[in-house]
Enzyme design. Structure first.
Site, short mmCIF file in Angstrom:
data_model
loop_
_atom_site.label_atom_id
_atom_site.label_comp_id
_atom_site.label_asym_id
_atom_site.label_seq_id
_atom_site.Cartn_x
_atom_site.Cartn_y
_atom_site.Cartn_z
N ASP A 24 -36.87 39.42 -1.70
CA ASP A 24 -38.21 40.54 -1.59
C ASP A 24 -39.31 40.06 -2.47
O ASP A 24 -39.27 39.15 -3.01
CB ASP A 24 -37.57 41.82 -1.51
CG ASP A 24 -37.23 42.36 -2.91
OD1 ASP A 24 -37.55 41.32 -3.76
OD2 ASP A 24 -36.76 43.24 -3.12
N CYS A 53 -33.36 39.72 -5.18
CA CYS A 53 -34.21 40.98 -5.17
C CYS A 53 -34.20 41.36 -6.46
O CYS A 53 -34.10 40.62 -7.67
CB CYS A 53 -33.82 42.14 -4.17
SG CYS A 53 -32.28 42.89 -4.47
N THR A 99 -32.40 44.01 -8.19
CA THR A 99 -31.20 43.89 -8.76
C THR A 99 -30.10 42.84 -8.21
O THR A 99 -28.94 42.77 -8.73
CB THR A 99 -30.49 45.25 -8.62
OG1 THR A 99 -30.47 45.77 -7.26
CG2 THR A 99 -31.46 46.25 -9.44
N VAL A 142 -28.56 44.02 -5.56
CA VAL A 142 -27.80 44.85 -4.87
C VAL A 142 -28.05 45.12 -3.48
O VAL A 142 -27.35 44.75 -2.59
CB VAL A 142 -27.45 46.16 -5.75
CG1 VAL A 142 -26.53 47.11 -5.02
CG2 VAL A 142 -27.13 45.95 -7.31
N HIS A 160 -11.78 31.86 -5.41
CA HIS A 160 -10.79 32.93 -4.88
C HIS A 160 -11.24 33.94 -3.81
O HIS A 160 -10.39 34.37 -2.67
CB HIS A 160 -10.52 34.07 -5.92
CG HIS A 160 -9.54 33.56 -7.09
ND1 HIS A 160 -9.17 34.43 -8.18
CD2 HIS A 160 -9.33 32.37 -7.60
CE1 HIS A 160 -8.65 33.62 -8.92
NE2 HIS A 160 -8.64 32.51 -8.63
N ASN A 161 -12.56 34.07 -3.30
CA ASN A 161 -12.95 34.92 -2.58
C ASN A 161 -13.81 33.98 -1.50
O ASN A 161 -14.15 34.86 -0.23
CB ASN A 161 -13.91 35.99 -3.01
CG ASN A 161 -13.33 36.75 -4.20
OD1 ASN A 161 -13.66 36.46 -5.19
ND2 ASN A 161 -12.25 37.58 -4.08
N ARG A 210 -34.78 41.30 -11.91
CA ARG A 210 -35.00 42.08 -12.92
C ARG A 210 -33.78 42.36 -13.97
O ARG A 210 -33.84 43.13 -14.93
CB ARG A 210 -35.36 43.40 -12.39
CG ARG A 210 -36.75 43.63 -11.79
CD ARG A 210 -36.87 44.79 -11.13
NE ARG A 210 -38.27 45.05 -10.60
CZ ARG A 210 -38.59 45.91 -9.64
NH1 ARG A 210 -37.84 46.68 -9.08
NH2 ARG A 210 -39.93 45.86 -9.13
N ARG A 231 -2.85 31.15 -1.64
CA ARG A 231 -2.39 32.84 -1.72
C ARG A 231 -3.85 33.59 -1.47
O ARG A 231 -3.71 34.49 -0.99
CB ARG A 231 -1.93 33.16 -3.04
CG ARG A 231 -2.96 33.16 -4.16
CD ARG A 231 -2.12 33.43 -5.54
NE ARG A 231 -3.05 33.84 -6.68
CZ ARG A 231 -3.56 32.73 -7.32
NH1 ARG A 231 -3.61 31.58 -7.06
NH2 ARG A 231 -4.41 33.03 -8.31
N HIS A 232 -4.84 33.12 -1.81
CA HIS A 232 -6.17 33.90 -1.48
C HIS A 232 -6.56 33.94 -0.08
O HIS A 232 -6.96 34.82 0.18
CB HIS A 232 -7.43 33.00 -2.44
CG HIS A 232 -7.33 32.95 -3.76
ND1 HIS A 232 -7.16 33.79 -4.46
CD2 HIS A 232 -6.86 31.74 -4.52
CE1 HIS A 232 -6.71 33.48 -5.55
NE2 HIS A 232 -6.56 32.11 -5.93
N ARG A 270 -5.90 37.07 1.50
CA ARG A 270 -6.72 38.16 1.34
C ARG A 270 -8.00 38.14 2.27
O ARG A 270 -8.48 39.19 2.82
CB ARG A 270 -7.06 38.55 -0.18
CG ARG A 270 -5.83 38.85 -1.07
CD ARG A 270 -5.42 37.79 -1.70
NE ARG A 270 -3.94 38.21 -2.61
CZ ARG A 270 -3.66 37.69 -3.66
NH1 ARG A 270 -4.52 36.71 -4.42
NH2 ARG A 270 -2.70 38.06 -4.28
C1 RB5 Z 1 -37.61 46.82 -5.00
O1 RB5 Z 1 -38.11 48.08 -5.69
C2 RB5 Z 1 -35.88 46.97 -5.35
O2 RB5 Z 1 -35.39 48.24 -4.85
C3 RB5 Z 1 -35.31 45.93 -4.67
O3 RB5 Z 1 -35.95 44.61 -5.22
C4 RB5 Z 1 -33.78 45.82 -5.22
O4 RB5 Z 1 -33.65 45.76 -6.34
C5 RB5 Z 1 -32.84 46.67 -4.52
O5 RB5 Z 1 -31.56 46.40 -4.51
#
Ligand code: RB5
Length: 151
Positions: free
Chosen positions: A8, A66, A68, A70, A99-100, A110, A133-134, A137
């Site tokens: 992003d 991005c 995080t 996440v 394993h995965n 960040r 074994r993996h 799963r």
């Molecule tokens: C953008 O502000 C931020 O939310 C995005 O880069 C990311 O961290 C979302 O998971």
């Protein structure tokens, strides 16, 4: 080996640096599915694009960045067939391959410095799935996807 990379607006510089790093160190082709602009860009767009590229075989693996790692990782994991690991250290990156059998890696611009990001990428790209074994799963993860389709 072809790698799809997505990001992003928070992670444009990381994307550029990681793309160059992989091309120069491994000689892999790295295809850009992310934004190159600092204008606000919603991470699900490139997360889904890279995930679809992996599932369709356009690329072998995907890397997503991005803020995080996440949100973009969550987007990728919504696509059937994707096993995306979001991590901030090389150990989990390596074990997620062994394993995965993860086919997408995400991390946060960040969260980790660029040199640690390169170590994570190295661990993930060189880690090999151990099977055995993996696989039981992994098959169970696939079964969860199939059950969701029936709902
Ligand atoms: C953008 O502000 C931020 O939310 C995005 O880069 C990311 O961290 C979302 O998971």
């Amino acid at each position: 080996m072809r790698i799809g990379i997505g990001n992003d607006h928070v992670a444009v510089e990381y994307k550029v640096e990681i793309k160059k790093y992989i091309e120069e160190k491994y000689g892999y082709e790295v295809i850009n599915y992310g934004t190159d602009s600092s204008e606000r860009f919603n991470y699900p767009v490139s997360g889904e694009a890279v995930a679809n590229a992996v599932v369709s075989g356009q690329v072998d693996k995907g890397i997503l960045i991005c803020g995080t790692g996440v949100g973009i990782g969550l987007a990728a994991n919504k696509v059937n067939g994707i096993r995306c690991v979001t991590c901030s250290e090389p150990y989990s990156a390596l074990l997620s391959r062994q394993h995965n059998n993860t086919n997408v890696l995400s991390f946060g611009a960040r969260v980790v410095g660029i040199e640690l990001a390169k170590m994570i990428v190295d661990a993930w790209l060189t880690g090999e799935y151990e099977g055995g074994r993996h696989q039981v799963r992994i098959d169970m993860l696939k079964a969860i996807e199939e059950k969701q389709k029936e709902k």
